[in-house]
Enzyme design. Structure first.
Site, PDB file in Angstrom:
ATOM      1  N   LYS A   1      -6.176  -5.539  -3.110  1.00 33.03           N
ATOM      2  CA  LYS A   1      -6.890  -6.032  -1.937  1.00 33.03           C
ATOM      3  C   LYS A   1      -7.916  -5.008  -1.491  1.00 33.03           C
ATOM      4  CE  LYS A   1      -3.579  -4.405   1.578  1.00 33.03           C
ATOM      5  NZ  LYS A   1      -4.349  -3.526   2.435  1.00 33.03           N
TER       6      LYS A   1
ATOM      7  N   CYS B   1      -2.249  -2.436   8.070  1.00 34.86           N
ATOM      8  CA  CYS B   1      -2.004  -3.427   7.024  1.00 34.86           C
ATOM      9  C   CYS B   1      -0.688  -4.185   7.212  1.00 34.86           C
ATOM     10  CB  CYS B   1      -2.079  -2.767   5.651  1.00 34.86           C
ATOM     11  SG  CYS B   1      -3.710  -2.036   5.360  1.00 34.86           S
TER      12      CYS B   1
ATOM     13  N   ASP C   1       0.778  -1.245   0.000  1.00 43.48           N
ATOM     14  CA  ASP C   1       0.000   0.000   0.000  1.00 43.48           C
ATOM     15  C   ASP C   1       0.810   1.296   0.000  1.00 43.48           C
ATOM     16  OD1 ASP C   1      -1.990  -1.902   0.311  1.00 43.48           O
ATOM     17  OD2 ASP C   1      -2.511  -1.321   2.351  1.00 43.48           O
TER      18      ASP C   1
END
Length: 183
Positions: free
Chosen positions: A87, A120, A10
């Site tokens: 995701k 995350c 990310d």
């Protein structure tokens, strides 16, 4: 024999200055991740870029598909042929092809970098360990943000360090990029 892969989680534009959910020191973390990425590229080792997308742009207006904010940041942009997995949840394994990809490529060890340490990175590292992977988190190649609970602010640095220290207790080895690259 262990086979290693780099997981970059990310590192997307919405986490940077003027993004929808700006983190503390994202540039510095992304440059450390880039140094590790360059090393993996030089050694021709597997690299997986994880890209978070909003499943509900109305209620979660970050990482909206097709926006600049959802794009992977230029400091770690994937090259042609590098694996990109999208995701919708903090855990990079949940409802994605990540586990299948790692198994198909006989990966046993993960080097993890990215955003956000307290969400995350934590969720993915714990899941990876539970799936049997040996994990190394590059602590200075991750970033967090200030958090709040009961009207109190937890500074980003404290959240970052608390989550890394919890991971290093059982789930992962935590190193800085320079130490990892010089090993």
């Amino acid at each position: 024999m262990s086979k290693k892969a780099l997981i970059i989680i990310d590192i997307q534009n919405d986490y940077f200055e003027n993004g929808a959910i700006e983190l503390v020191n994202p540039i510095e973390a992304s440059l450390k991740a880039r140094a590790v990425l360059d090393s993996f590229r030089e050694k021709n080792l597997p690299i997986v870029h994880i890209q978070h997308l909003s499943a509900d742009p109305v209620n979660m207006p970050i990482f909206v598909p097709g926006t600049f904010g959802s794009e992977i940041h230029e400091n770690v942009k994937p090259l042609e042929g590098e694996q990109v997995i999208q995701k919708y949840y903090p855990n990079s394994f949940r409802e994605t092809a990540l586990l299948d990809y790692l198994k198909e490529n006989e990966i046993t060890e993960l080097v993890i970098t990215g955003m956000m340490t307290h969400m995350c990175i934590d969720a993915t590292t714990r899941a990876a360990f539970d799936f049997g992977f040996t994990c190394t988190v590059i602590g200075d190649a991750c970033a967090s943000r200030d958090l709040e609970i009961d009207g109190k602010t937890v500074k980003a640095e404290d959240a970052h360090n608390a989550f890394l220290s919890a991971l290093t207790f059982f789930y992962a080895k935590v190193e800085n990029a320079d130490a990892f690259l010089s090993a």
